[in-house]
Design a protein around this motif. Sequence first.
Motif, mmCIF file in Angstrom:
data_model
loop_
_atom_site.group_PDB
_atom_site.id
_atom_site.type_symbol
_atom_site.label_atom_id
_atom_site.label_comp_id
_atom_site.label_asym_id
_atom_site.label_seq_id
_atom_site.Cartn_x
_atom_site.Cartn_y
_atom_site.Cartn_z
ATOM 1 N N GLN A 1 0.442 -5.497 11.659
ATOM 2 C CA GLN A 1 -0.980 -5.772 11.420
ATOM 3 C C GLN A 1 -1.745 -4.466 11.215
ATOM 4 O O GLN A 1 -2.589 -4.358 10.323
ATOM 5 C CB GLN A 1 -1.569 -6.535 12.608
ATOM 6 N N GLY A 2 -1.440 -3.482 12.057
ATOM 7 C CA GLY A 2 -2.111 -2.190 11.915
ATOM 8 C C GLY A 2 -1.775 -1.509 10.611
ATOM 9 O O GLY A 2 -2.654 -0.932 9.951
ATOM 10 N N THR A 3 -0.521 -1.571 10.210
ATOM 11 C CA THR A 3 -0.106 -0.947 8.959
ATOM 12 C C THR A 3 -0.775 -1.615 7.766
ATOM 13 O O THR A 3 -1.204 -0.949 6.822
ATOM 14 C CB THR A 3 1.424 -1.012 8.829
ATOM 15 N N SER A 4 -0.881 -2.934 7.811
ATOM 16 C CA SER A 4 -1.553 -3.664 6.730
ATOM 17 C C SER A 4 -3.012 -3.230 6.623
ATOM 18 O O SER A 4 -3.527 -2.987 5.521
ATOM 19 C CB SER A 4 -1.455 -5.164 6.972
ATOM 20 N N ALA A 5 -3.688 -3.129 7.773
ATOM 21 C CA ALA A 5 -5.088 -2.695 7.761
ATOM 22 C C ALA A 5 -5.200 -1.261 7.251
ATOM 23 O O ALA A 5 -6.093 -0.923 6.463
ATOM 24 C CB ALA A 5 -5.680 -2.808 9.162
ATOM 25 N N TYR A 6 -4.296 -0.386 7.687
ATOM 26 C CA TYR A 6 -4.296 1.010 7.247
ATOM 27 C C TYR A 6 -4.132 1.102 5.739
ATOM 28 O O TYR A 6 -4.881 1.813 5.046
ATOM 29 C CB TYR A 6 -3.161 1.752 7.955
ATOM 30 N N ASN A 7 -3.161 0.380 5.201
ATOM 31 C CA ASN A 7 -2.906 0.442 3.767
ATOM 32 C C ASN A 7 -4.061 -0.125 2.955
ATOM 33 O O ASN A 7 -4.230 0.216 1.783
ATOM 34 C CB ASN A 7 -1.617 -0.314 3.432
ATOM 35 N N GLY A 8 -4.874 -0.983 3.606
ATOM 36 C CA GLY A 8 -6.060 -1.508 2.951
ATOM 37 C C GLY A 8 -7.286 -0.648 3.151
ATOM 38 O O GLY A 8 -8.383 -1.027 2.715
ATOM 39 N N GLY A 9 -7.133 0.478 3.834
ATOM 40 C CA GLY A 9 -8.251 1.392 4.046
ATOM 41 C C GLY A 9 -9.136 1.041 5.227
ATOM 42 O O GLY A 9 -10.161 1.690 5.448
#
Length: 361
Positions: free
Chosen positions: A71-79
């Motif tokens: 979940q954190g990685t997805s949010a990170y990759n979305g800025g």
Amino acid sequence: MSIRRWMSVASVSWMGMWLVAMSPAMAQEPGSEAAASTTVEVVDEAQGLEKQGESVGGGERSEAYEAILAQGTSAYNGGDYETARQRFIEAVQVLAERAEAYRNLARANFWMERYAEATHHYDHYLRLAPQASDSEQIRSERRMAATQAGGEGYVVPGSQRQALDALERELNRGQALTASGGGAYGLYRTVLRMGYAAPELGSVQARLAQRLLDEHDARLLGQASGLVPTLTQADWAVQRERLQLASELAMDELVADMVERRLMVVEAAEALVDGRYERAARRAGEAAEANPDLRFVGFYRVAALAAGAQPAEALTELDRFRAQAGWDEATDARAGVLRAQLLQALGRYEEAARELEAALR
């Protein structure tokens, strides 16, 4: 000096997750050409971390860690770096000695211009995974974060420090868990809400799990000379919670085994107090066999059989248990009174009278 984005995303899967990848190139002077971004291969890196002796959780806890990290990685990759930061903190709090979350947390902090904190978490990653395949890249990223911090080191916020100190005091000499959810466990939850994320959290969790077990046993052993559980249903509910929380916190298989065995005692006592005598008798027999160090548990079966109108079975169990119990005189006299009552229920009146007379001397 401006900061230019040096991140690229590696589209490789590890345990079904997207992980963050960044290149060593970080800062550029305005107008200069950006250095080429490189991609980090994360599959081998994750395997390397495990080989370095990292504490790797299993089962539901490991799955929770991986899900939160994803979940954190997805949010990170979305800025969305704020959301990413929160998820990575949560991942650390699930498995504090897994390195990946610290690396990703450091990177999220960097893009939020929390440079001192980023440096702090880069250090955690390098401490846990000094030989990781991306260690040189991470050292480069750390140097840039430290430069941007202007030499300012990370300082744990005062309120968080106070909560940690209070937790330490409670772990040393206070209660592990109170009926209202307080004690060391309540302070531990406060520390988590404040965003504490460090490898030391793993040892705190282990100590708290042991304190919860110790407190549970202290309450049980306080009843060891009694013939029936004197704790209320509410007391037993807290006992159950102590065990469940210890199981959630601990990574030790021995602790997990202890929790499973002690839960059998709690289930037997809860059923007895609640009037579910058939279940209480069955579970008490299993609990007594699984917990030989708690010899008094066998009497829960006697009490359940007696209360469940099975005097013959209760008498047999009482005589067998009484021969092994090693009670003091006062407790043995109480057992004698119960034996007289069981004999009377079976119509063995003369034996009942003699037993009662002996018990009352």
